[in-house]
Design a protein around this motif. Structure first.
Motif, short mmCIF file in Angstrom:
data_model
loop_
_atom_site.label_atom_id
_atom_site.label_comp_id
_atom_site.label_asym_id
_atom_site.label_seq_id
_atom_site.Cartn_x
_atom_site.Cartn_y
_atom_site.Cartn_z
N ALA B 92 0.84 -1.21 0.00
CA ALA B 92 0.00 0.00 0.00
C ALA B 92 0.87 1.25 0.00
O ALA B 92 0.59 2.21 -0.72
CB ALA B 92 -0.92 0.00 1.22
N LEU B 93 1.95 1.23 0.79
CA LEU B 93 2.84 2.39 0.85
C LEU B 93 3.55 2.59 -0.48
O LEU B 93 3.74 3.72 -0.93
CB LEU B 93 3.86 2.22 1.97
CG LEU B 93 3.33 2.54 3.36
CD1 LEU B 93 4.31 2.10 4.41
CD2 LEU B 93 3.10 4.05 3.48
N MET B 98 4.37 5.67 -5.44
CA MET B 98 4.40 5.78 -6.90
C MET B 98 3.35 6.76 -7.40
O MET B 98 3.63 7.60 -8.25
CB MET B 98 4.18 4.41 -7.55
CG MET B 98 5.38 3.50 -7.51
SD MET B 98 6.84 4.22 -8.27
CE MET B 98 6.45 4.05 -9.99
N SER B 99 2.15 6.65 -6.83
CA SER B 99 1.07 7.52 -7.31
C SER B 99 1.35 8.98 -6.99
O SER B 99 1.10 9.86 -7.80
CB SER B 99 -0.27 7.08 -6.73
OG SER B 99 -0.26 7.23 -5.34
N LEU B 126 -3.09 8.31 7.08
CA LEU B 126 -4.34 7.56 6.89
C LEU B 126 -4.11 6.07 7.13
O LEU B 126 -4.88 5.38 7.81
CB LEU B 126 -4.84 7.80 5.46
CG LEU B 126 -6.18 7.18 5.09
CD1 LEU B 126 -7.30 8.01 5.69
CD2 LEU B 126 -6.36 7.13 3.57
N GLN B 127 -3.00 5.56 6.58
CA GLN B 127 -2.68 4.14 6.74
C GLN B 127 -2.38 3.80 8.21
O GLN B 127 -2.76 2.75 8.70
CB GLN B 127 -1.49 3.76 5.86
CG GLN B 127 -1.12 2.29 5.98
CD GLN B 127 -0.28 1.80 4.82
OE1 GLN B 127 -0.37 2.32 3.73
NE2 GLN B 127 0.51 0.78 5.07
N ALA B 128 -1.67 4.72 8.88
CA ALA B 128 -1.33 4.48 10.29
C ALA B 128 -2.59 4.40 11.15
O ALA B 128 -2.64 3.65 12.12
CB ALA B 128 -0.41 5.58 10.80
N ALA B 134 -7.25 1.40 3.28
CA ALA B 134 -7.63 2.79 3.05
C ALA B 134 -6.60 3.49 2.17
O ALA B 134 -6.95 4.24 1.25
CB ALA B 134 -7.78 3.52 4.37
N SER B 135 -5.30 3.23 2.45
CA SER B 135 -4.28 3.93 1.66
C SER B 135 -4.17 3.32 0.26
O SER B 135 -3.79 4.02 -0.68
CB SER B 135 -2.93 3.92 2.36
OG SER B 135 -2.40 2.65 2.40
N LEU B 136 -4.52 2.04 0.10
CA LEU B 136 -4.56 1.44 -1.24
C LEU B 136 -5.63 2.14 -2.08
O LEU B 136 -5.41 2.45 -3.25
CB LEU B 136 -4.87 -0.05 -1.15
CG LEU B 136 -3.67 -1.01 -1.13
CD1 LEU B 136 -4.14 -2.45 -1.01
CD2 LEU B 136 -2.80 -0.87 -2.36
N ALA B 137 -6.79 2.38 -1.44
CA ALA B 137 -7.88 3.07 -2.14
C ALA B 137 -7.45 4.49 -2.50
O ALA B 137 -7.72 4.98 -3.60
CB ALA B 137 -9.11 3.11 -1.25
#
Lengths: 327, 157
Positions: B92-93, B98-99, B126-128, B134-137
């Motif tokens: 996810a990170l 990259m994005s 957000l991921q933490a 959530a961070s993948l989304a």
């Protein structure tokens, strides 16, 4: 028309209130021994919800979380808690299988009698802090001193967290390999015939990125294959201080154990062992690792958790030290 | 030394020095998302400021450092975390990294860095707090935005 409707509403409200009280719950504590893990069982006629917590209140009125289960199944659940000698009341918190609150409490019997061993464990102390490197000990092992001084020496020299050379070397090798790949690719002429020695062309960088991404994916897969492992450090007979010899490392199924022996302490008989617990990434030490100890004194209250298989463990947390008297 | 090697060395040297000196198995440390994100945050800085040739290259070089950081500096939890969850945190990170870098296509380096961090840092937070899904989304949303921007630029050209 209104009266029957109101009566029905009242009946429904009464039923809902009665339902909210929940089914009977009972806490059964098998042994109530201070300075030891006390085992027991919680019985609930309506089962258990996803998380059940057991709190303890001390004589001074301090409320602490002692036990957590996130996998209770059925109508009863085994639990354990560490009794530091000041516990007075136990209180259950959570919900039953139907989402109704669970309420139960238990009063511990306060034991005033004490034997010589229990008197000894109450007098032992822990260091207020650990400073790696400040207490470098010589070949003789531990400098003799009181329990607090010994605790500080042991934490700083034997149990201190150090850099992991193996991982660092793997990262050095990774960086070297990445630089070599980039150099090799930058020397190659791209298909178009333009020079790429300066590395400005995107082609070598793209190829290096692809190779590195594949390598990273492989290393991450390798990483995922290794689960975290809790560590138990033991210095047998540490209270006596003096010469300390390494007694080996054991890598058991659930944890790793590193052991040293303070030879002077072993000759005296009753000297206490000093223990250290490390829980990297929440790796939780099984309670069975302490079966050999009759009395235990922890530097701070350990939280007992019940894992998905119902096994009792000391929940992952910051470094925890303990003095232990063997059975 | 080529520009490519120089950038890679600048990228790898500081986290390598930290890995050699830093103690393993910290008692109290960072949340897993922040621990794994730190080498990527550093990589974003090098990509935007020192001009590393490719964000993908920076990602490939930094990911093992992120996994090391996750292993040694991430904070404790009550029960052992499944290895698959840690792999997902990293994935996810990486997607977020990259994005955020692909969207940041401004000419000025400072502005590029600010935009990359403006997307990346809240994503890590957000991921933490809510977990890797959530961070993948969030990464998927940013990637879609990047694709849309690229499409509009092409259409305008």
């Amino acid at each position: 028309m209104k009266a029957p409707f109101l009566a029905l509403l009242c009946c429904l409200l009464a039923a809902a209130q009665g339902g909210a009280q929940g089914a009977p719950v009972r806490i059964e504590l098998r042994d109530e021994k201070p300075y030891a893990f006390n085992y027991g069982r919680i019985l609930s006629q309506a089962g258990f919800g996803p998380r059940v917590e057991l709190y303890g209140t001390t004589i001074a009125g301090v409320r602490r979380l002692l036990f957590v289960s996130e996998s209770a199944v059925g109508l009863s659940m085994d639990f354990a808690l560490y009794n530091d000698g000041t516990l007075l009341d136990l209180e259950l918190a959570g919900y039953d299988a139907q989402g109704r609150p669970l309420a139960a409490s238990h009063r511990l019997r306060f034991q005033t009698g004490s034997d010589a061993e229990r008197r000894l464990i109450t007098q032992l102390q822990f260091s207020y802090g650990s400073f790696p490197g400040l207490n470098a000990i010589g070949p003789e092992g531990l400098e003799r001193g009181d329990a607090e001084y010994l605790s500080r020496q042991i934490n700083a020299t034997y149990f201190a967290a150090r850099a992991s050379l193996l991982y660092a070397l793997a990262l050095v090798a990774w960086t070297m390999a990445a630089l070599l790949i980039a150099t090799a690719l930058a020397r190659k002429k791209p298909v178009g015939g333009a020079s790429a020695t300066g590395g400005d062309s995107a082609a070598p960088a793209r190829m290096a990125a692809l190779i590195l991404a594949l390598g990273a994916a492989l290393s991450l897969t390798a990483l995922a294959a290794f689960g975290p492992r809790p560590y138990l450090f033991v210095i047998e007979g540490a209270q006596a201080g003096g010469r300390v010899t390494a007694a080996g490392e054991r890598y058991l199924k659930d944890y790793a154990e590193l052991r040293w022996i303070a030879t002077d302490g072993m000759e005296g008989g009753e000297a206490a062992d000093y223990l250290g617990l490390r829980s990297p990434r929440g790796a939780a030490l099984p309670l069975s690792a302490f079966d050999g100890y009759r009395y235990l004194l922890f530097s701070s209250q350990p939280l007992v958790v019940s894992d998905t298989a119902g096994m009792l463990r000391i929940g992952g947390g910051p470094f925890l030290a303990a003095w232990g008297l063997r059975r | 030394m080529s520009r490519l090697n120089g950038a890679m060395l600048a990228l790898a040297a500081p986290p390598l020095a930290l890995a050699l000196a830093f103690p393993a198995g910290l008692d109290t440390a960072l949340s897993p998302a922040w621990a794994a994100a730190l080498p990527l945050v550093w990589a974003a800085l090098v990509v935007c400021m020192a001009g590393a040739p490719s964000p993908a290259l920076a990602l490939g070089l930094s990911l093992p450092f992120s996994s090391w950081s996750l292993l040694h500096c991430s904070s404790w939890s009550l029960a052992p975390r499944p290895p698959a969850l840690e792999a997902l945190e990293l994935l996810a990170l990486a997607a977020l990294f990259m994005s955020s870098l692909t969207l940041a296509r401004l000419k000025r380096r400072g502005a590029r860095l600010i935009l990359a961090y403006a997307l990346f840092i809240p994503g890590i937070a957000l991921q933490a707090s809510t977990g890797p899904l959530a961070s993948l989304a969030c990464a998927a949303f940013i990637a879609a935005l990047a694709a849309l921007t690229k499409g509009r630029r092409r259409a305008e050209a």
